[in-house]
Design an enzyme around this catalytic site. Structure first.
Site, PDB file in Angstrom:
ATOM      1  N   CYS A  41       0.891  -1.097   0.003  1.00  0.00           N
ATOM      2  CA  CYS A  41      -0.001   0.038  -0.057  1.00  0.00           C
ATOM      3  C   CYS A  41       0.789   1.392  -0.011  1.00  0.00           C
ATOM      4  O   CYS A  41       1.468   1.576  -1.024  1.00  0.00           O
ATOM      5  CB  CYS A  41      -1.134   0.001   1.067  1.00  0.00           C
ATOM      6  N   ARG A 100      -3.299   7.281  -5.925  1.00  0.00           N
ATOM      7  CA  ARG A 100      -3.642   7.234  -4.461  1.00  0.00           C
ATOM      8  C   ARG A 100      -5.080   7.393  -4.218  1.00  0.00           C
ATOM      9  O   ARG A 100      -5.790   7.816  -4.887  1.00  0.00           O
ATOM     10  CB  ARG A 100      -2.978   8.258  -3.668  1.00  0.00           C
ATOM     11  N   ARG A 156      -7.940   2.229   1.947  1.00  0.00           N
ATOM     12  CA  ARG A 156      -7.603   3.270   1.238  1.00  0.00           C
ATOM     13  C   ARG A 156      -6.573   3.289   0.357  1.00  0.00           C
ATOM     14  O   ARG A 156      -5.399   3.706   0.166  1.00  0.00           O
ATOM     15  CB  ARG A 156      -7.333   4.660   2.134  1.00  0.00           C
ATOM     16  N   HIS A 167      -3.036  -5.417   1.748  1.00  0.00           N
ATOM     17  CA  HIS A 167      -2.071  -5.487   3.079  1.00  0.00           C
ATOM     18  C   HIS A 167      -2.317  -7.090   3.374  1.00  0.00           C
ATOM     19  O   HIS A 167      -2.979  -7.515   4.274  1.00  0.00           O
ATOM     20  CB  HIS A 167      -2.716  -5.001   4.195  1.00  0.00           C
ATOM     21  N   GLU A 206      -0.284  -8.650   5.425  1.00  0.00           N
ATOM     22  CA  GLU A 206       0.152  -8.576   6.699  1.00  0.00           C
ATOM     23  C   GLU A 206      -0.913  -8.521   7.757  1.00  0.00           C
ATOM     24  O   GLU A 206      -0.761  -8.865   8.942  1.00  0.00           O
ATOM     25  CB  GLU A 206       1.430  -7.654   6.872  1.00  0.00           C
TER      26      GLU A 206
HETATM   27  N1  GLN Z   1      -3.925   6.055   1.179  1.00  0.00           N
HETATM   28  C1  GLN Z   1      -2.668   5.990   1.724  1.00  0.00           C
HETATM   29  C2  GLN Z   1      -1.450   6.781   0.931  1.00  0.00           C
HETATM   30  O1  GLN Z   1      -1.789   7.305  -0.043  1.00  0.00           O
HETATM   31  C3  GLN Z   1      -2.009   4.537   1.577  1.00  0.00           C
HETATM   32  C4  GLN Z   1      -3.138   3.704   2.654  1.00  0.00           C
HETATM   33  C5  GLN Z   1      -2.387   2.391   3.123  1.00  0.00           C
HETATM   34  O2  GLN Z   1      -0.910   2.288   3.190  1.00  0.00           O
HETATM   35  N2  GLN Z   1      -3.083   1.544   3.609  1.00  0.00           N
HETATM   36  O3  GLN Z   1      -0.287   6.789   1.453  1.00  0.00           O
END
Ligand code: GLN
Length: 187
Positions: free
Chosen positions: A79, A106, A134, A169, A171
């Site tokens: 992410c 993003r 996100r 993710h 993890e």
């Molecule tokens: N939205 C975050 C970013 O732009 C990333 C989100 C995440 O690592 N879960 O950095």
């Protein structure tokens, strides 16, 4: 294996837990001198890429990490970590490490779908748990970037040589197969 986890911000503790459960030792990178101790692989966790990028620069860790990745250090990102690796951010002039030939957007899933859990195929392995929070979207890949996973037509995991990057993710789940793939295939 001795696995370094960038521990400036984000969910680095969850990554450490996964690699410890798989029998590896982990090591937190918090300041420049932590980069002097040898390690076999690097994890860039999820979190907030803007904050992580800013801290990497302020702490003067940025150039050393980029150089190590360019020299072939195995790196796995999730992410926000994937945003740090990307060569281009769409709608944003910032480039952080820029070592991975992908363009990412993003927060691409919008408000309604900003966080969700699903499962899918990763590198030919079925039913891998995938939590999206996100998440960014990988919109373009340069030649030489291999797509390892997709969800509803969106690329969610890629590999380019020594770099493995996910928009989800792994993890956050107890399915450790992505971490096992990283160790077995790349370290
Ligand atoms: N939205 C975050 C970013 O732009 C990333 C989100 C995440 O690592 N879960 O950095």
């Amino acid at each position: 294996m001795h696995i370094a986890v960038l521990a400036l911000q984000g969910d680095f503790a969850e990554h450490e837990q996964v690699f410890k459960a798989l029998g590896h030792t982990t090591y937190q990178l918090r300041q420049k001198k932590d980069l002097d101790i040898p390690f076999d692989a690097l994890i860039l966790p999820g979190g907030e890429s803007t904050v992580q990028g800013k801290l990497l620069r302020e702490l003067d860790m940025f150039d050393t990490i980029r150089k190590r990745i360019e020299e072939g250090l195995p790196v796995m990102s999730t992410c926000a970590g994937t945003i740090l690796l990307a060569r281009q951010l769409l709608d944003d002039p910032t480039v952080h490490l820029g070592t991975l030939g992908i363009s990412v957007r993003r927060n691409a899933y919008g408000r309604q779908l900003s966080s969700f859990h699903t499962s899918g195929t990763f590198a030919g392995m079925k039913d891998i748990s995938m939590s999206f929070i996100r998440a960014p979207q990988i919109e373009y890949c340069q030649p030489g970037v291999e797509v390892l996973a997709e969800h509803q037509g969106r690329i969610t995991a890629v590999r380019q040589g020594n770099q493995l990057a996910m928009t989800f993710h792994p993890e956050l789940d107890t399915d450790y197969r992505v971490a096992e793939y990283f160790i077995k295939e790349m370290c």
